[in-house]
Structures are given as C-alpha cells and as structure tokens.
Motif scaffolding. Structure first.
Motif, PDB file in Angstrom:
ATOM      1  N   TYR A  16       0.831  -1.186   0.073  1.00  0.00           N
ATOM      2  CA  TYR A  16      -0.092   0.077  -0.077  1.00  0.00           C
ATOM      3  C   TYR A  16       0.755   1.240   0.143  1.00  0.00           C
ATOM      4  CZ  TYR A  16      -3.978  -3.138   1.050  1.00  0.00           C
ATOM      5  OH  TYR A  16      -4.891  -4.255   1.079  1.00  0.00           O
ATOM      6  N   GLU A 295      -4.398  -1.053  -8.418  1.00  0.00           N
ATOM      7  CA  GLU A 295      -3.372  -1.871  -8.012  1.00  0.00           C
ATOM      8  C   GLU A 295      -2.406  -2.308  -9.392  1.00  0.00           C
ATOM      9  OE1 GLU A 295      -3.485  -5.272  -5.102  1.00  0.00           O
ATOM     10  OE2 GLU A 295      -3.160  -6.504  -7.012  1.00  0.00           O
ATOM     11  N   THR A 322      -3.823   4.048  -1.793  1.00  0.00           N
ATOM     12  CA  THR A 322      -4.924   4.248  -0.781  1.00  0.00           C
ATOM     13  C   THR A 322      -4.631   5.391   0.191  1.00  0.00           C
ATOM     14  OG1 THR A 322      -5.901   2.977   1.149  1.00  0.00           O
ATOM     15  CG2 THR A 322      -3.521   3.032   1.142  1.00  0.00           C
ATOM     16  N   GLN A 327      -2.863   2.145   6.527  1.00  0.00           N
ATOM     17  CA  GLN A 327      -2.130   0.983   5.768  1.00  0.00           C
ATOM     18  C   GLN A 327      -1.028   1.456   4.967  1.00  0.00           C
ATOM     19  OE1 GLN A 327      -5.667   0.249   2.786  1.00  0.00           O
ATOM     20  NE2 GLN A 327      -5.733  -1.771   3.895  1.00  0.00           N
ATOM     21  N   SER A 328      -1.022   2.703   4.479  1.00  0.00           N
ATOM     22  CA  SER A 328       0.079   3.217   3.823  1.00  0.00           C
ATOM     23  C   SER A 328       1.154   3.620   4.519  1.00  0.00           C
ATOM     24  CB  SER A 328      -0.514   4.579   2.955  1.00  0.00           C
ATOM     25  OG  SER A 328      -0.855   5.372   3.816  1.00  0.00           O
TER      26      SER A 328
END
Length: 430
Positions: A16, A295, A322, A327-328
């Motif tokens: 991510y 993605e 994202t 997440q990132s």
C-alpha cells in the motif's frame, strides 16, 4: 533438468502506497533445499582453485600455517572435483599440477598436491589481480562446472588501483571467490573489492592458527553447492524504474551494477551457485503515482538458469494506492530490518574512514550511531566490537573515540560489517 534442488521464493512487502507514493520496497527470501529430486543423481561438476599468498611477509609461522591450511583444503575436496593450487607473489605460479590445467581429485592427486604445497616458501611481492586472472584462465576450461576459488593473503596489494580494477573486471562472472585476510597488515577494502566483483565473501583470520579451519569450512561450503550460476531476472513496467537490487542476507552485496539487459524492461542479476541455503534480497522500484484503489504489478522476479531458461522460482511485487493512513504508513518488518542493517554497514564504513583520516567528530558521530543500531537490532557481536572503538556514556549519551585501538579490532569491525542478522521472529512484519 529434473535433478535439481527445490527453490522457494517468498516476497515480504507492504504493497500500500499513499496517493503520491512512488517507491515500492520488497524483501525477496529465496530458500533452496540443496538436494536433488532423484536418488540416482550424481554430484554437480565442480572446479576449485586454491590461491595461497607466498609473498615475503608470509615468512616464518604464517607460511607454515598457510601450507597446512592449503593441504587441509585439498584433503577436503571430494573425489572427481577438478582442482589446482596457485602460489601468489608479484606473479602467479601454478604449484599443482604441472601445467595450466586442473586435475581430478583422487587419493593420488591429493597426496601429490599436498607434497607440492609442503615445498612452498615465502618471498616476493603481492599482485592479487594476477593471481585471480590465472585462476580465471584455468577455470575457463570448465564452463559448466560450479567454479570457485579460495584466496588467502596477509599483506597489501602492490598493484596500481587501475590495474587491480581491470583484473577484477576481467574475472567477473568467471568464478566465485571467497577471500581471507590473515594478521593485521592487509587492507579490508581490497578483499571487499574481490568479494563484490566475484560474488564471494571475505573474512578476517585473527589467529593464524585458525587458518586451516577457515579453509576447511570454505571448501566444505563450496563442495555443498549443487547448482551453478543462477540469475535473478527482474521485470518492471515501462513507466517504472528499478532503483536497486541488493543481497541483504547473509551478507550485503549490491547487485545493481551487475545487470545484464534481457530487453529494455527486463534485466538479469547474477546470484552465483547454490546449495542448501537461504538468501534475502532487497528490491526497490520507483513507479508513477496511481489512482486511489488501483493496483499494479510493480515487478516480477524469476530465479532461473540463463543457459536453459529453466525457472526455479518466481513471484510478483505489487503496488496499490490508498488514502488509508494506517495501511500506507505501515512499514514491513523485513524491509525496515534490512534497511537498518544496510545503514549500520554504511555508518561503520564511514566512521572507520573518517577515523583513519583524522576526522574525529565525524568518526565519533557515525560510530556512536552505529552502536545504537547494533544494540537495537540484536547485533551484540557488532556492538561489542564497536565498544572497543567508541565509548558512549549511558547516562548522558556523550560519545568519544577510544585511544590506542587494537588494529585487529578495527579490522574485525570492518570485515564484519557486511554480515547481517536475521529478523527476530517477534519483530516480523506482515
């Protein structure tokens, strides 16, 4: 090609990226069983050259230990392996056999080689590039074999830097070479160049009495190899840039400059021969920013044999954009660990270089930071060596260089900095 070891490739990464994110990092873990898949398989063809420094500085006890070590290496060779022994001074000379060709190991040839080794004496200069070029010439007659050399030296190379660099370039890809430095008069940077050019290791033999054990272990490791010359083939999309490919375990080795183009998007990176072992590589790809939620495959990796194109293992490196900060911003545990190990190596090298140049402030800062990273990452061995060079007050954090550092301690720290530690299980990322 059924008689081959089993390979697995596992990729650790956080795929991510934030909306403006561009760098994709991945740790590639390659494991080989080192065993063939059929009981009738014969041992892999192998060719070994043992290179002994017999320059003048090797006189006395060193030449006696070198003779014993070389004899031990010869005794460790398995039957059928092609081998030779080279004595190195300001020129390279074949000690055994009588001529520029390798011979098959047997009880008779091993005994003959050991008798020839027993007659070695010390005298002359040191021209490591010439030694390696003679080994390459002899090994070239065995292109399908697992080609390996052991090199031992105790002194500084007398060749001009450009001559040595040219010799290494001519030997690159011809064989793998593991090097040993004995005593405290050799220069780690010179054997580091050999290791980097010839995909090998280099190590410090602090006690010359241990030389035979080092030779035995290196020869046994070489004899355990079962597959020659595999490459890591890496593809990235047309809009992406492959920034680097580095081996990060068990030792640090930058493969980026060793690329052989397959096509504009694909390149091969040499990995040398394989036995039963585990290695890890760090791959970094720069991609253009993407749309949220999209993605892409930022790259694929294949471990293959270049002459037959047989693929032993493969995997994909992914990227997905994202707006979820959780997440990132999560850093994959293995990526973080090996990034820290690479930083530890660079800090030690910078610190030792600054110390040698008399730049006390830079040396102190770099080595103190290295010590902290070593402690945090569980590198107790490196932390102990750093403590012999730099002192850090635990209360104030103030650091200062120690005086009268044993030269052998500095060499051991230098050579050991290329070795990395595995990520501890309780620190693994997803």
């Amino acid at each position: 090609m059924g008689d081959q070891p089993t390979f697995t490739l596992h990729i650790d990464q956080n795929k991510y990226l934030p909306i403006d994110g561009r760098e994709v990092h991945a740790i590639l873990t390659i494991n080989s069983t080192g065993t063939v898949t059929t009981e009738s398989a014969t041992p892999a063809e192998a060719a070994e050259v043992i290179i002994i420094d017999t320059s003048g500085s090797m006189s006395g006890g060193k030449i006696r230990e070198a003779r014993a070590a070389a004899a031990t290496a010869v005794q460790t060779l398995r039957d059928g392996v092609h081998f030779a022994v080279i004595a190195g001074t300001d020129r390279a000379r074949v000690v055994y056999p009588n001529g520029p060709q390798l011979v098959r190991a047997s009880a008779a040839t091993r005994a003959e080689a050991q008798r020839a080794i027993g007659r070695l004496s010390a005298g002359g200069g040191t021209s490591i590039g010439q030694w390696l070029q003679l080994a390459a010439q002899m090994l070239s007659a065995h292109p399908n074999a697992i080609r390996h050399a052991i090199l031992m030296t105790d002194g500084q190379n007398n060749e001009r830097a450009d001559v040595f660099a040219g010799a290494l370039a001519r030997c690159e890809g011809a064989f793998v070479c593991d090097s040993l430095g004995v005593g405290d008069d050799w220069v780690p940077a010179e054997l580091r160049k050999v290791a980097e050019a010839l995909l090998g290791t280099f190590d410090f033999v602090r006690n010359q009495g241990d030389l035979a054990d080092f030779f035995r272990n290196l020869t046994q490791t070489s004899m355990s190899k079962t597959v020659a010359e595999l490459v890591m083939r890496v593809w990235v999309p047309q809009t992406a840039t492959l920034k680097w490919v580095k081996q990060v375990s068990p030792t640090l080795l930058d493969l980026t400059g060793k690329r052989t183009d397959v096509n504009p998007l694909t390149g091969d990176y040499p990995t040398g021969s394989w036995g039963a072992e585990n290695r890890e590589y760090h791959l970094c790809v720069e991609v253009p920013p993407g749309q949220m939620g999209s993605e892409i495959r930022a790259g694929w990796v294949k471990l293959l044999r270049p002459d037959t194109q047989e693929v032993f293992a493969s995997g994909n490196v992914l990227a997905q954009w994202t707006d979820d900060l959780a997440q990132s911003t999560r850093i994959n545990g293995k990526v973080a660990h090996y990034t820290g190990q690479a930083e530890l190596h660079e800090l030690i090298q910078d610190g030792l270089s600054a110390r040698a140049a008399g730049d006390v402030d830079t040396a102190t800062a770099r080595l103190a930071k290295a010590k902290q990273i070593a402690v945090d990452s569980g590198r107790e061995d490196t932390a102990r060596l750093l403590d012999k060079v730099v002192e850090v007050d635990p209360a104030s954090g103030t650091a200062r260089l120690r005086r009268n550092v044993d030269k052998a301690d500095a060499i051991e720290l230098d050579t050991g900095s290329v070795r990395t530690s595995k990520l501890r299980k309780n620190g693994e990322g997803s």
